[in-house]
Design an enzyme around this catalytic site. Structure first.
Site, mmCIF file in Angstrom:
data_model
loop_
_atom_site.group_PDB
_atom_site.id
_atom_site.type_symbol
_atom_site.label_atom_id
_atom_site.label_comp_id
_atom_site.label_asym_id
_atom_site.label_seq_id
_atom_site.Cartn_x
_atom_site.Cartn_y
_atom_site.Cartn_z
ATOM 1 N N GLU A 95 -9.842 -43.857 -31.565
ATOM 2 C CA GLU A 95 -9.231 -42.787 -30.778
ATOM 3 C C GLU A 95 -9.458 -43.064 -29.306
ATOM 4 O OE1 GLU A 95 -10.955 -39.039 -32.000
ATOM 5 O OE2 GLU A 95 -12.994 -39.691 -31.609
ATOM 6 N N ASP A 134 -15.455 -36.404 -22.713
ATOM 7 C CA ASP A 134 -14.188 -37.143 -22.609
ATOM 8 C C ASP A 134 -13.744 -37.328 -21.152
ATOM 9 O OD1 ASP A 134 -14.203 -36.742 -25.427
ATOM 10 O OD2 ASP A 134 -13.030 -34.907 -25.232
HETATM 11 O O1 FUB Z 1 -13.438 -33.923 -27.494
HETATM 12 C C1 FUB Z 1 -12.780 -33.822 -28.724
HETATM 13 C C2 FUB Z 1 -12.572 -35.173 -29.300
HETATM 14 O O2 FUB Z 1 -13.804 -35.822 -29.511
HETATM 15 C C3 FUB Z 1 -11.827 -36.112 -28.394
HETATM 16 O O3 FUB Z 1 -10.487 -35.827 -28.312
HETATM 17 C C4 FUB Z 1 -12.197 -37.388 -29.044
HETATM 18 O O4 FUB Z 1 -11.865 -38.518 -28.308
HETATM 19 C C5 FUB Z 1 -13.679 -37.199 -29.216
HETATM 20 O O5 FUB Z 1 -14.389 -37.443 -28.035
#
Ligand code: FUB
Length: 450
Positions: A214, A37
């Protein structure tokens, strides 16, 4: 006076112990820990990357072994996208009063600068009896005077925000916006203090209805606002984008920035920055953990726009970005191109952070590696190599000169062979390493004038 000198000395020691330097112009670019991320920012002429820090679930505390597990955050910086400094841990789940410190859920963060302060936004599970009294994912802020920290977390998470993956845009008029996700993608204005909402959260409309969305990342270019985000259109996440005329939309779905991972890494999560007149996409993949896609690694590739402002799809590379000094380890397994039969494997599958090797099975196999910077004309080449029956490889530059021919004696283990170069090169060149004998040869790295 003596005490003062001792204090200064102790301070220098602490600072140097906390910062670790590593060289990697290739993907993945953080080589000693899992990172995911990546939120990249340009502060004070340098690129800072604020990633999540994936770990394996510790034994004995009931955490799921097959799920994300994150306890803290590090920050990394680079001036040339080749040499990266790890400034150490900046915030952990034990530092913020509102965080449930048994949850290991310090997911994707972001950081922005306003009036000389650095605001680090991070999600986590909240405590049932915490300051906000609400359970589920909340988003908190930690504040620092420098991008490297120290960061001081606010006592409470931001009121009215329930979700993950914070991202902040400060618009040209100074208004700041917070974006986050929880099934949908949300936006709200932030007050000038950067710590509280200044409008009701709004679901951004006109985005795909089916499939998880997301990881929002919003940036502005030529008066257009790009809302970019991972979305599951098919089986796993791909990076998509929509364009609008205002930070709160409306946005129009425009296209795909990066396709799904070819090997099924379920998540992708990214950021986009312009640095020294080039745009870059930071994203992640599970390079060091092919069997478990919740232990990921951050990558960078260049990103280009079309004349009409649309984004050209980015093909993920191992070579990454930046130039590689000729006198550093040139990891040719992070190649630019290769012949069909040249293959790449881990050096040590038990410890994948040891890196990879290139395997040439047959005569004619080759691998190329772009942008090697020869500051001085090289006199020698060193190759870390393994060839049970011996073999010969040659290194050719982009103007087709054979720079070096390396005769590898039969040996049954890794050896570093040194040979004189045949031709001189200066400046930045693309190299091709060719197998010109019959028996298998394995190569760890090459280097000039070690
Ligand atoms: O890293 C945990 C979660 O996985 C992140 O918050 C999402 O965007 C995905 O990458």
């Amino acid at each position: 006076m003596k005490n003062k000198i001792n204090l200064i000395f102790a301070f220098i020691c602490v600072v140097s112990m906390c910062s670790m330097k590593s060289t990697s112009a290739q993907n993945p670019f953080i080589r000693d820990q899992f990172t995911a991320d990546p939120s990249a920012r340009v502060f004070n002429g340098k690129v800072y990357v604020f990633p999540s820090h994936d770990i394996q679930a510790p034994e004995g505390n009931g955490l799921r072994k097959d799920w994300f597990c994150m306890e803290d955050y590090h920050v990394f910086s680079s001036e040339n996208l080749t040499d990266w400094t790890d400034h150490g841990m900046i915030v952990s789940q034990y530092d913020a009063d509102w965080v449930d410190a048994t949850s290991y859920s310090m997911w994707a963060p972001d950081c922005v600068e306003r009036n000389g302060k650095y605001y680090f936004y991070f999600p986590s599970n909240t405590k049932a009896d915490g300051p906000s009294g609400e359970r589920g994912f909340g988003i908190g802020v930690a504040v620092a005077d420098k991008p490297e920290g120290p960061y001081v977390p606010q006592e409470k998470n931001i009121e009215g925000v329930h979700g993950i993956d914070p991202n902040v845009l400060i618009d040209k008029d100074g208004q700041a916006y917070l974006y986050w996700s929880q099934g949908n993608i949300f936006v709200a204005k932030l007050k000038d203090n950067m710590l509280e909402l200044d409008s009701e959260p709004m679901i951004i409309p006109n985005l795909p209805e089916e499939g998880l969305k997301e990881g929002p990342w919003v940036f502005e270019r030529n008066d257009k606002y790009y809302l970019t985000f991972p979305h599951v259109e098919n089986k796993t996440e791909r990076l998509e984008y929509a364009i609008g005329d205002h930070p709160m939309g409306p946005f129009e779905m425009t296209g795909v920035i990066m396709d799904e991972s070819p090997v099924g890494c379920w998540t992708n999560h990214h950021s986009v920055i312009e640095y020294k007149d080039q745009w870059y996409l930071f994203y992640h993949h599970n390079d060091y953990s092919p069997q478990f896609d919740k232990n990921r690694s951050v990558r960078i590739d260049s990103l280009f726009f079309n004349a009409d402002g649309t984004i050209q799809k980015v093909a993920p590379t191992l070579r990454g970005v930046g130039v590689t000094p000729s006198n550093s380890n040139i990891e040719i397994d992070r190649y630019s191109a290769k012949s069909e039969n040249a293959s790449i494997e881990f050096l040590n599958p038990e410890n994948t952070f040891d890196g990879w090797k290139t395997i040439f099975e047959k005569k004619g196999d080759w691998i190329s590696y772009n942008s090697v910077d020869f500051k001085k004309k090289p006199k020698t080449i060193q190759v870390r190599v393994k060839a049970d029956n011996g073999g010969v490889i040659q290194v050719v530059s982009d103007n087709e000169n054979v720079i070096a021919k390396i005769e590898v004696p039969a040996n049954n283990g890794w050896k570093t062979i040194e040979t004189k170069t045949l031709k001189s090169v200066k400046g930045v060149h693309n190299l091709k390493v060719e197998h010109i004998s019959n028996d298998p040869v394995e190569i760890d790295w090459i280097q000039f004038d070690r």
